[in-house]
Motif scaffolding. Structure first.
Motif, PDB file in Angstrom:
ATOM      1  N   ALA A  75       1.581 -15.042 -51.621  1.00  0.00           N
ATOM      2  CA  ALA A  75       2.343 -14.272 -52.618  1.00  0.00           C
ATOM      3  C   ALA A  75       2.661 -12.876 -52.074  1.00  0.00           C
ATOM      4  O   ALA A  75       3.768 -12.366 -52.285  1.00  0.00           O
ATOM      5  CB  ALA A  75       1.566 -14.180 -53.927  1.00  0.00           C
ATOM      6  N   PHE A  76       1.700 -12.259 -51.381  1.00  0.00           N
ATOM      7  CA  PHE A  76       1.968 -10.958 -50.768  1.00  0.00           C
ATOM      8  C   PHE A  76       3.036 -11.090 -49.688  1.00  0.00           C
ATOM      9  O   PHE A  76       3.935 -10.264 -49.589  1.00  0.00           O
ATOM     10  CB  PHE A  76       0.688 -10.341 -50.189  1.00  0.00           C
ATOM     11  CG  PHE A  76      -0.160  -9.650 -51.223  1.00  0.00           C
ATOM     12  CD1 PHE A  76       0.150  -8.374 -51.658  1.00  0.00           C
ATOM     13  CD2 PHE A  76      -1.283 -10.266 -51.751  1.00  0.00           C
ATOM     14  CE1 PHE A  76      -0.620  -7.723 -52.615  1.00  0.00           C
ATOM     15  CE2 PHE A  76      -2.064  -9.626 -52.701  1.00  0.00           C
ATOM     16  CZ  PHE A  76      -1.730  -8.361 -53.135  1.00  0.00           C
ATOM     17  N   ASP A  77       2.929 -12.141 -48.870  1.00  0.00           N
ATOM     18  CA  ASP A  77       3.930 -12.368 -47.821  1.00  0.00           C
ATOM     19  C   ASP A  77       5.314 -12.571 -48.423  1.00  0.00           C
ATOM     20  O   ASP A  77       6.304 -12.035 -47.925  1.00  0.00           O
ATOM     21  CB  ASP A  77       3.556 -13.579 -46.961  1.00  0.00           C
ATOM     22  CG  ASP A  77       2.295 -13.356 -46.144  1.00  0.00           C
ATOM     23  OD1 ASP A  77       1.898 -12.182 -45.961  1.00  0.00           O
ATOM     24  OD2 ASP A  77       1.702 -14.357 -45.693  1.00  0.00           O
ATOM     25  N   ASP A  78       5.388 -13.340 -49.508  1.00  0.00           N
ATOM     26  CA  ASP A  78       6.672 -13.572 -50.190  1.00  0.00           C
ATOM     27  C   ASP A  78       7.239 -12.268 -50.748  1.00  0.00           C
ATOM     28  O   ASP A  78       8.441 -12.016 -50.667  1.00  0.00           O
ATOM     29  CB  ASP A  78       6.521 -14.585 -51.325  1.00  0.00           C
ATOM     30  CG  ASP A  78       6.262 -15.996 -50.826  1.00  0.00           C
ATOM     31  OD1 ASP A  78       6.450 -16.248 -49.608  1.00  0.00           O
ATOM     32  OD2 ASP A  78       5.866 -16.846 -51.648  1.00  0.00           O
ATOM     33  N   ALA A  79       6.364 -11.445 -51.323  1.00  0.00           N
ATOM     34  CA  ALA A  79       6.813 -10.165 -51.884  1.00  0.00           C
ATOM     35  C   ALA A  79       7.365  -9.263 -50.788  1.00  0.00           C
ATOM     36  O   ALA A  79       8.419  -8.637 -50.964  1.00  0.00           O
ATOM     37  CB  ALA A  79       5.666  -9.474 -52.624  1.00  0.00           C
ATOM     38  N   VAL A  80       6.693  -9.207 -49.648  1.00  0.00           N
ATOM     39  CA  VAL A  80       7.173  -8.387 -48.536  1.00  0.00           C
ATOM     40  C   VAL A  80       8.531  -8.902 -48.059  1.00  0.00           C
ATOM     41  O   VAL A  80       9.447  -8.115 -47.806  1.00  0.00           O
ATOM     42  CB  VAL A  80       6.139  -8.355 -47.378  1.00  0.00           C
ATOM     43  CG1 VAL A  80       6.733  -7.743 -46.124  1.00  0.00           C
ATOM     44  CG2 VAL A  80       4.896  -7.595 -47.798  1.00  0.00           C
ATOM     45  N   SER A  81       8.684 -10.217 -47.969  1.00  0.00           N
ATOM     46  CA  SER A  81       9.965 -10.805 -47.543  1.00  0.00           C
ATOM     47  C   SER A  81      11.080 -10.487 -48.526  1.00  0.00           C
ATOM     48  O   SER A  81      12.204 -10.165 -48.126  1.00  0.00           O
ATOM     49  CB  SER A  81       9.837 -12.320 -47.399  1.00  0.00           C
ATOM     50  OG  SER A  81       8.931 -12.643 -46.386  1.00  0.00           O
ATOM     51  N   THR A  82      10.777 -10.560 -49.818  1.00  0.00           N
ATOM     52  CA  THR A  82      11.768 -10.260 -50.850  1.00  0.00           C
ATOM     53  C   THR A  82      12.204  -8.805 -50.780  1.00  0.00           C
ATOM     54  O   THR A  82      13.398  -8.482 -50.847  1.00  0.00           O
ATOM     55  CB  THR A  82      11.194 -10.577 -52.249  1.00  0.00           C
ATOM     56  OG1 THR A  82      10.843 -11.957 -52.304  1.00  0.00           O
ATOM     57  CG2 THR A  82      12.187 -10.251 -53.345  1.00  0.00           C
ATOM     58  N   ILE A  83      11.239  -7.915 -50.627  1.00  0.00           N
ATOM     59  CA  ILE A  83      11.561  -6.485 -50.525  1.00  0.00           C
ATOM     60  C   ILE A  83      12.379  -6.220 -49.264  1.00  0.00           C
ATOM     61  O   ILE A  83      13.362  -5.479 -49.295  1.00  0.00           O
ATOM     62  CB  ILE A  83      10.278  -5.627 -50.553  1.00  0.00           C
ATOM     63  CG1 ILE A  83       9.576  -5.755 -51.904  1.00  0.00           C
ATOM     64  CG2 ILE A  83      10.596  -4.162 -50.266  1.00  0.00           C
ATOM     65  CD1 ILE A  83       8.165  -5.180 -51.936  1.00  0.00           C
ATOM     66  N   GLN A  84      11.984  -6.856 -48.147  1.00  0.00           N
ATOM     67  CA  GLN A  84      12.708  -6.653 -46.895  1.00  0.00           C
ATOM     68  C   GLN A  84      14.157  -7.134 -47.019  1.00  0.00           C
ATOM     69  O   GLN A  84      15.078  -6.477 -46.528  1.00  0.00           O
ATOM     70  CB  GLN A  84      12.016  -7.391 -45.740  1.00  0.00           C
ATOM     71  CG  GLN A  84      12.697  -7.201 -44.402  1.00  0.00           C
ATOM     72  CD  GLN A  84      12.787  -5.745 -43.979  1.00  0.00           C
ATOM     73  OE1 GLN A  84      11.807  -5.007 -44.053  1.00  0.00           O
ATOM     74  NE2 GLN A  84      13.949  -5.314 -43.534  1.00  0.00           N
ATOM     75  N   ALA A  85      14.357  -8.250 -47.706  1.00  0.00           N
ATOM     76  CA  ALA A  85      15.719  -8.757 -47.909  1.00  0.00           C
ATOM     77  C   ALA A  85      16.546  -7.756 -48.714  1.00  0.00           C
ATOM     78  O   ALA A  85      17.727  -7.516 -48.411  1.00  0.00           O
ATOM     79  CB  ALA A  85      15.682 -10.107 -48.602  1.00  0.00           C
TER      80      ALA A  85
END
Length: 114
Positions: A75-85
């Motif tokens: 979930a943390f990895d997904d959140a970082v990816s979403t923010i980066q996008a």
């Protein structure tokens, strides 16, 4: 050409700066949750499960805890990816008076208050 035509009518994207700060915070929190090996729950579950005593209640509690907490690092990895996008979709500069420019700190404060 008039002086108005040569003026820069853009502002720095302060919303993008907030996103970059949020990405760092979320990434650091994810690293704190997942500090090395196995599941983040290993630090809690292993001493309880391998403590040398038998307790079926503790065993079921550990199993339930692991089940409820699966996916936390992802979930943390997904959140970082979403923010980066989102960061990638934001320009460095925005038009003058855009909500993401110099107006952003006021909007961020108002949203935080409410």
């Amino acid at each position: 050409m008039t002086p108005e035509d040569t003026e820069d009518t853009t502002e720095p994207n302060l919303f993008r700066n907030t996103l970059q700060s949020a990405k760092t915070t979320v990434s650091n929190c994810g690293n704190n949750v997942y500090s090395g090996y196995g599941s983040p729950l290993d630090a809690i579950a292993n001493p309880l499960a391998n403590g040398g005593w038998v307790c079926t209640e503790a065993d079921s509690w550990i199993a339930e805890l692991k089940e409820q907490c699966t996916g936390i690092p992802e979930a943390f990895d997904d959140a970082v990816s979403t923010i980066q996008a989102r960061i990638g979709s934001e320009p460095d500069m925005v038009p003058e008076n855009d909500w993401r420019g110099n107006n952003w700190p006021r909007q961020w404060r108002m949203q935080s208050m409410y």
